[in-house]
Scaffold this active site. Structure first.
Site, PDB file in Angstrom:
ATOM      1  CD  GLU A  60      -3.010  -0.648  -0.051  1.00 14.59           C
ATOM      2  OE1 GLU A  60      -3.259   0.532  -0.328  1.00 14.59           O
ATOM      3  OE2 GLU A  60      -3.464  -1.603  -0.714  1.00 14.59           O
ATOM      4  CB  CYS A  78     -18.721   3.969 -19.221  1.00 15.79           C
ATOM      5  SG  CYS A  78     -17.824   5.376 -18.546  1.00 15.79           S
TER       6      CYS A  78
HETATM    7 FE1  SF4 Z   1     -17.715   4.866 -16.253  1.00 12.12          FE
HETATM    8 FE2  SF4 Z   1     -18.914   5.578 -14.017  1.00 12.12          FE
HETATM    9 FE3  SF4 Z   1     -18.012   3.105 -14.300  1.00 12.12          FE
HETATM   10 FE4  SF4 Z   1     -16.289   5.084 -14.020  1.00 12.12          FE
HETATM   11  S1  SF4 Z   1     -17.761   4.403 -12.503  1.00 12.12           S
HETATM   12  S2  SF4 Z   1     -16.165   3.435 -15.533  1.00 12.12           S
HETATM   13  S3  SF4 Z   1     -17.363   6.749 -15.092  1.00 12.12           S
HETATM   14  S4  SF4 Z   1     -19.632   4.066 -15.492  1.00 12.12           S
END
Ligand code: SF4
Length: 368
Positions: free
Chosen positions: A58, A220
């Site tokens: 870490e 995403c």
């Molecule tokens: Fe995309 Fe939101 Fe997932 Fe990040 S948390 S990869 S911005 S969908």
């Protein structure tokens, strides 16, 4: 009550309700299912898990990429496999094992913390948050990572990767370096951390931030929490988290003397335990009002020749250092006794283990 005051009170109430609703979102099942299928499980610190290895990884991973950390982690744990070995190691060995990783205060704190574990916790790593955050260099998120991954106790982590995921998931405006923004992110981190499988959840959140929810172009379409993600719904994930306000750093100058004797050894001096490059070995610096000739005279060196190298810039968090290296060939008149632990002749191909500041390491390589 004025119309304006009433309106702003309503806005605050609406915002509060929205945050409360968002806090109730349960992302853990989707995150854990994703981790089971895609999470990283073969990293060196995920084998033979114990608090020492988790803690070390870490600390190394703060500000440093996984690929860079792997060889350092393996070398460090081969030379110093337990917290006892680290506590009893020489400072120069610890700094040597850290050379090239940067942010050397991490290594100094590791060494101090290992001594604390041995002396104040009878050699057993503490597992309570209150005790963990007493260790030098261990903040709230690192303590939570140790607690959840090494001890499998529920705890919320919030490292750089997790901050990015949560800032996007909840469209949290502002730079996380600001207390109010950070507090909001902590509130979300605490609310989402599950009781079950805390170790896998912590690892999964770090992995999600490091792989799918990357700084630019997050994937995403592959993300397990896409349907809950406000930044995705708004179509602007890269607006989160907010950027650090830019500031212009001052520039300082330093002339470093790379003094080489006729055996190919270089003169190094050790920096004091505080300040820049603390406890690391560096080339001597030529003070502004001094000359190479008088420096050599003071150090009882016979100057043969010297050549200035092109200047280059090294950036610290609070200033740029413009370094001008001068390569000096000199023979030692050998009457001067070196102050032990503060000055020494160092052969780049020898086996002396010293902590070297990054630009010094670079210059030694260039000299070779
Ligand atoms: Fe995309 Fe939101 Fe997932 Fe990040 S948390 S990869 S911005 S969908």
């Amino acid at each position: 009550m004025g119309l304006r005051t009433q309106e702003s009170l309503i806005n605050v109430a609406v915002k509060h309700t929205a945050v409360t609703e968002r806090l109730a979102i349960n992302i853990a099942p989707a995150i854990l299912a994703w981790f089971d299928q895609y999470g990283r499980k073969n990293l060196p610190w995920q084998q033979n898990i114990n608090p020492y290895r988790v803690w070390l990884s870490e600390i190394m991973l703060q500000q440093t990429q996984v690929a860079t950390v792997i060889p350092y982690f393996e070398n460090f744990t081969t030379k110093l496999p337990t917290v006892h070995d680290l506590a009893h190691a020489e400072e120069d060995l610890v700094m040597h094992l850290w050379t090239g990783l940067g942010y050397y205060s991490r290594a100094r704190n590791l060494h101090k913390a290992a001594k604390m574990v041995v002396n104040e916790f009878a050699g057993t790593f503490p597992c309570e948050m209150d005790d963990l955050i007493k260790l030098p260099g261990v903040g709230r998120s690192t303590a939570a990572a140790i607690r959840s991954i090494a001890f499998q106790q529920p705890a919320a982590i919030l490292d750089g990767n997790v901050k990015r995921v949560l800032a996007r998931l909840h469209a949290v405006d502002g730079w996380p370096g600001k207390t109010a923004v950070l507090n909001t992110l902590w509130e979300y981190a605490e609310a989402h951390a599950p009781e079950e499988r805390p170790n896998n959840y912590s690892q999964a959140m770090m992995d999600l931030g490091a792989t799918l929810c990357s700084r630019s172009k997050p994937a995403c379409n592959l993300c397990p929490i896409q349907t809950d993600c406000l930044a995705f719904i708004q179509g602007n994930p890269s607006d989160y988290p907010g950027k650090k306000p830019k500031k212009v750093l001052p520039v300082k100058q330093a002339t470093l003397l790379m003094i080489e004797n006729n055996k190919g050894e270089l003169l190094l001096t050790k920096r004091p335990p505080t300040g820049i490059w603390a406890s690391l070995w560096v080339f001597p610096e030529l003070e502004e009002n001094n000359s190479i000739e008088s420096f050599c005279e003071q150090e009882q060196l016979e100057l043969i020749e010297h050549k200035q190298w092109p200047s280059f810039r090294h950036t610290f968090s609070h200033y740029h250092l413009e370094i001008t290296p001068i390569h000096i060939k000199a023979s030692s008149t050998a009457t001067k006794t070196m102050e032990a632990g503060k000055q020494q002749w160092y052969h780049p191909k020898g086996d002396t283990e010293l902590g070297l500041a990054a630009p010094i390491k670079k210059l030694i390589k260039a000299l070779a």
